[in-house]
Every structure is written in C-alpha cells, then in structure tokens.
Scaffold this motif. Sequence first.
Motif, mmCIF file in Angstrom:
data_model
loop_
_atom_site.group_PDB
_atom_site.id
_atom_site.type_symbol
_atom_site.label_atom_id
_atom_site.label_comp_id
_atom_site.label_asym_id
_atom_site.label_seq_id
_atom_site.Cartn_x
_atom_site.Cartn_y
_atom_site.Cartn_z
ATOM 1 N N ARG A 197 0.820 -1.218 0.000
ATOM 2 C CA ARG A 197 0.000 0.000 0.000
ATOM 3 C C ARG A 197 0.851 1.263 0.000
ATOM 4 N NH1 ARG A 197 0.064 -1.893 5.289
ATOM 5 N NH2 ARG A 197 0.441 -0.334 6.941
ATOM 6 N N ARG A 198 2.128 1.134 0.324
ATOM 7 C CA ARG A 198 3.013 2.295 0.392
ATOM 8 C C ARG A 198 3.898 2.441 -0.851
ATOM 9 N NH1 ARG A 198 4.031 4.169 5.519
ATOM 10 N NH2 ARG A 198 5.093 5.822 4.378
ATOM 11 N N PHE A 199 3.782 1.518 -1.796
ATOM 12 C CA PHE A 199 4.637 1.570 -2.989
ATOM 13 C C PHE A 199 4.117 2.615 -3.969
ATOM 14 C CE2 PHE A 199 5.856 -3.230 -2.636
ATOM 15 C CZ PHE A 199 6.557 -2.960 -1.468
ATOM 16 N N THR A 200 5.039 3.323 -4.601
ATOM 17 C CA THR A 200 4.689 4.268 -5.660
ATOM 18 C C THR A 200 5.166 3.789 -7.024
ATOM 19 O OG1 THR A 200 6.728 5.533 -5.297
ATOM 20 C CG2 THR A 200 4.771 6.200 -4.048
ATOM 21 N N ALA A 201 5.848 2.651 -7.063
ATOM 22 C CA ALA A 201 6.324 2.041 -8.309
ATOM 23 C C ALA A 201 6.629 0.577 -7.983
ATOM 24 C CB ALA A 201 7.572 2.750 -8.833
ATOM 25 N N PRO A 202 6.711 -0.267 -8.987
ATOM 26 C CA PRO A 202 7.030 -1.668 -8.718
ATOM 27 C C PRO A 202 8.401 -1.809 -8.064
ATOM 28 C CG PRO A 202 6.163 -1.407 -10.939
ATOM 29 C CD PRO A 202 6.407 -0.033 -10.422
ATOM 30 N N PRO A 203 8.560 -2.763 -7.147
ATOM 31 C CA PRO A 203 9.869 -2.997 -6.537
ATOM 32 C C PRO A 203 10.904 -3.412 -7.581
ATOM 33 C CG PRO A 203 8.124 -4.083 -5.285
ATOM 34 C CD PRO A 203 7.507 -3.616 -6.564
ATOM 35 N N GLU A 204 12.151 -3.103 -7.286
ATOM 36 C CA GLU A 204 13.277 -3.524 -8.100
ATOM 37 C C GLU A 204 14.078 -4.550 -7.296
ATOM 38 O OE1 GLU A 204 15.454 0.020 -9.019
ATOM 39 O OE2 GLU A 204 13.646 1.094 -9.635
ATOM 40 N N ARG A 205 14.466 -5.630 -7.955
ATOM 41 C CA ARG A 205 15.148 -6.718 -7.247
ATOM 42 C C ARG A 205 16.403 -7.113 -8.033
ATOM 43 N NH1 ARG A 205 14.625 -12.484 -6.425
ATOM 44 N NH2 ARG A 205 14.590 -13.005 -4.201
ATOM 45 N N LEU A 206 17.557 -6.952 -7.411
ATOM 46 C CA LEU A 206 18.828 -7.315 -8.018
ATOM 47 C C LEU A 206 19.371 -8.560 -7.335
ATOM 48 C CD1 LEU A 206 20.606 -3.816 -8.164
ATOM 49 C CD2 LEU A 206 19.005 -4.822 -9.811
ATOM 50 N N ARG A 207 19.831 -9.520 -8.135
ATOM 51 C CA ARG A 207 20.448 -10.750 -7.604
ATOM 52 C C ARG A 207 21.935 -10.662 -7.927
ATOM 53 N NH1 ARG A 207 19.091 -15.100 -10.169
ATOM 54 N NH2 ARG A 207 19.091 -16.517 -8.383
ATOM 55 N N LEU A 208 22.755 -10.567 -6.878
ATOM 56 C CA LEU A 208 24.148 -10.188 -7.039
ATOM 57 C C LEU A 208 25.101 -11.239 -6.482
ATOM 58 C CD1 LEU A 208 23.876 -6.441 -5.909
ATOM 59 C CD2 LEU A 208 23.490 -7.407 -8.180
ATOM 60 N N ARG A 209 26.102 -11.595 -7.287
ATOM 61 C CA ARG A 209 27.171 -12.496 -6.847
ATOM 62 C C ARG A 209 28.416 -11.642 -6.574
ATOM 63 N NH1 ARG A 209 26.508 -17.845 -8.228
ATOM 64 N NH2 ARG A 209 28.049 -18.131 -6.571
ATOM 65 N N PRO A 210 28.996 -11.744 -5.368
ATOM 66 C CA PRO A 210 30.177 -10.935 -5.067
ATOM 67 C C PRO A 210 31.360 -11.264 -5.980
ATOM 68 C CG PRO A 210 29.210 -11.851 -3.069
ATOM 69 C CD PRO A 210 28.529 -12.530 -4.218
#
Length: 217
Positions: A197-210
């Motif tokens: 309910r608090r989002f103003t845009a779709p979430p962004e999700r990054l999958r990161l390998r060090p």
Amino acid sequence: MIHELRRYAMRPGRRDTLISLFEREFIEAQEATGMRVTGSFREVGEPDTFPWLRSFPDMGTRKAALESFYGGPVWQANRDAANATMLDSDDVLLLRPAGPEFPSRERPPVGAPIPSSLYVVTTYHVDGDDFAQLFHREAVPALADAGVVPVACLETEHAENTFPRLPVRAGVQVFVWFARFETPEEEREVDLTMLERRFTAPPERLRLRPTSRSTLR
C-alpha cells in the motif's frame, strides 16, 4: 554513514574487463581518500551491468574523498580504459542507514576465490519518510519466520549532491534492503503484501554475486 548504490550499464562483453581493472587499481586508491568500497558484484542474468557500493562517514567526507580520487593520479591514468567499458554510470542512489548496516570485514587480496554467496537487493519506491518503521514492524517478523534476515537497510539521503560531476538519482524516495544467502540455491522470496500500500512504483530486485575482492561475501 552515507552510501552510494551504483549500477553501471556496460558495453557488451566488457564487464569483466572493468572488474579486473577496478579490483587491481581502484579499490585501494579510493579507500586511501577516506571512503570504503563496500561491495562489488556480478548481476545474475544481466551480464552487461556492474553494481557496486561505496560508503562515506558523512557528506563532507564524501565531497573531499571524491574530489581527491577523481582528481588524483590513479583515476587520471586509468579513466580512459574504465570509461571505454561503460555505456552509462548515472544509475546511482544516495542512501543513509535505516536499520542494520553492513558488517566490517577484511578485504581479500587480488586473485582471491569468488565466494559462493548470493546477495538479493530489493528497492522499494515509497511514499513518505516513515517507511522504515513499517518495514521493521511488519516485514522483519515475516522475514524472520522464513529464515531471511536483512543484513542492511538503507533509505534515500536527501542532502544536496555536492559532487555534481557524478550525478545521483534525484526526486526519488526509496527504501533498500539486502539479504544474503550462502548459495543461490538457498535463495527464497517472502511475500510482503503488507508493504504494498506504500509503494509508488514496482519494486526492483537485483540478484548479485560478489566479485573476488568484495568485502560483502
């Protein structure tokens, strides 16, 4: 602390060229000015990006450190080679702590093994500046039930960008949290519908390998 989450768009096939140059030339040179290169990554499924993090004690130190590094001999000697690998370097979020911060660890040497871990970085675009309280009150218990513990939580730092030579994303209000999994096979997503309910845009999700020299491992 002040953090920059940077995500570069690379020329096709040039990411590892930049990572090699970055780990050989740029880490210690940046840290000698008073900043900390917190993490550097390869993004899963996105071979032409380079996400990384650096941190500063405060905005004053950030300005002085960036002036010192980008005006210094290491960047001057290597900037053409670095810039030749990139299409765009302006996708940058300026952030401050909003919960746990990154653990402090020693940096591995050049040539260290690449760790097996996976970091998942979730960015929420939100309304208002009190989203962190909602996240810690309602989302953290649900994450804990699923065995997912945020290793760091950050939110937008609204201070003026005093080094405009390097732009940051303006006009945004974000909350960013990091989860760590020992291997990609252990990754799990948790349904956090109580936040939507608090989002103003779709979430962004990054999958990161060090990368091999990242202190986030």
